[in-house]
Motif scaffolding. Structure first.
Motif, PDB file in Angstrom:
ATOM      1  N   THR A  96     -40.945 -60.524  23.776  1.00  0.00           N
ATOM      2  CA  THR A  96     -39.915 -59.500  23.946  1.00  0.00           C
ATOM      3  C   THR A  96     -40.503 -58.284  24.656  1.00  0.00           C
ATOM      4  OG1 THR A  96     -40.386 -58.694  21.710  1.00  0.00           O
ATOM      5  CG2 THR A  96     -38.529 -60.210  21.980  1.00  0.00           C
ATOM      6  N   LEU A 122     -33.189 -65.139  21.177  1.00  0.00           N
ATOM      7  CA  LEU A 122     -33.899 -63.869  21.275  1.00  0.00           C
ATOM      8  C   LEU A 122     -34.555 -63.520  19.944  1.00  0.00           C
ATOM      9  CD1 LEU A 122     -34.571 -61.489  23.113  1.00  0.00           C
ATOM     10  CD2 LEU A 122     -32.371 -60.464  22.477  1.00  0.00           C
ATOM     11  N   ILE A 128     -36.784 -60.223  27.653  1.00  0.00           N
ATOM     12  CA  ILE A 128     -37.992 -61.011  27.472  1.00  0.00           C
ATOM     13  C   ILE A 128     -38.785 -61.026  28.773  1.00  0.00           C
ATOM     14  CG2 ILE A 128     -36.973 -62.472  25.670  1.00  0.00           C
ATOM     15  CD1 ILE A 128     -36.738 -64.707  27.784  1.00  0.00           C
ATOM     16  N   ALA A 163     -38.518 -63.018  19.186  1.00  0.00           N
ATOM     17  CA  ALA A 163     -39.018 -61.786  18.577  1.00  0.00           C
ATOM     18  C   ALA A 163     -39.929 -62.073  17.396  1.00  0.00           C
ATOM     19  CB  ALA A 163     -37.840 -60.911  18.140  1.00  0.00           C
ATOM     20  N   PHE A 172     -35.878 -54.755  24.943  1.00  0.00           N
ATOM     21  CA  PHE A 172     -35.368 -55.379  23.711  1.00  0.00           C
ATOM     22  C   PHE A 172     -35.383 -54.368  22.572  1.00  0.00           C
ATOM     23  CE2 PHE A 172     -36.820 -57.214  19.676  1.00  0.00           C
ATOM     24  CZ  PHE A 172     -35.718 -57.997  19.338  1.00  0.00           C
TER      25      PHE A 172
END
Length: 231
Positions: free
Chosen positions: A176, A123, A159, A127, A180
């Motif tokens: 993202t 993640l 996402i 990002a 998020f």
């Protein structure tokens, strides 16, 4: 004069289909207080962060949303919750100091979801390097990033699919989402930890990711990244 006041009240109540944003019939202090109440009530009632454009619909055209928010936050200073800028808007959030009390009372996790270390790292890379393909992520980590892991992040809403990559087969890229930002308490992606500072600290480097040398450093630097992971 009484008739004009009656019409103003009717307008405020929405009885004639209008909404009085300006409140010119009120003295300045009362007008400001009413605008504060409207803004706080709207944010309190919303399940998602409320943006500036939405709040502008309920206050006068010359009203400063930022000053209103500042005054509301000042009044909430001693309360266990605050008005926080997150995910492109404002939202009522409890203060971190009361996380343990809330968890004890309702038996819920302090966070809405728990992520594994692998999910956090993937993640984080999405990002910082979005839009990015699953193949690029696999190259970064030196092993295949499974469809299940990507699917799990998608199912949690962190996402979403981005533009197709200009590569053979035009694979999907990933970016993202607002969820998020909300989960990690960010107003925008600009609020991510400074990329150059992380690179200087040896915690983030695209070159190292490509070389497969970043995993141990990231695993040891999760606190500096400000990300909580489920061990």
């Amino acid at each position: 004069m009484a008739e004009a006041a009656r019409k103003k009240r009717k307008s405020v109540d929405g009885g004639d289909g209008l909404f009085d944003r300006e409140l010119d019939h009120l003295p300045p202090e009362a007008r400001w207080r009413e605008w504060m109440n409207r803004v706080e009530a709207t944010i309190f009632a919303a399940s998602e962060p409320v943006g500036r454009d939405t709040l502008a619909r309920i206050v006068g055209k010359t009203c400063s949303i930022d000053l209103l928010i500042d005054d509301i936050r000042e009044e909430l200073r001693g309360r266990p919750y605050d008005l926080v800028a997150v995910a492109g808007g404002w939202k009522h959030l409890t203060r971190p100091a009361y996380a343990d009390a809330i968890r004890t009372a309702v038996g819920a996790s302090a966070r809405a979801v728990d992520l594994t270390q692998s999910e956090v790292l993937v993640l984080m890379c999405i990002a910082y390097f979005q839009p990015i393909t699953r193949a690029d992520l696999s190259t970064f980590f030196g092993k295949e990033i499974s469809r299940d892991l990507i699917g799990n992040l998608r199912s949690r809403g962190f996402i979403a699919s981005g533009p197709r990559a200009p590569q053979p087969g035009a694979p999907y890229t990933y970016v993202t989402t607002q969820a998020f930002l909300l989960e990690f308490g960010l107003e925008t992606l600009r609020d991510l930890p400074d990329r150059e500072a992380l690179e200087d600290a040896g915690l983030l480097s695209k070159e190292k990711l490509l070389a497969g040398d970043i995993m141990p450093e990231l695993a040891g630097g999760q606190e500096e990244l400000g990300l909580e992971i489920d061990e």
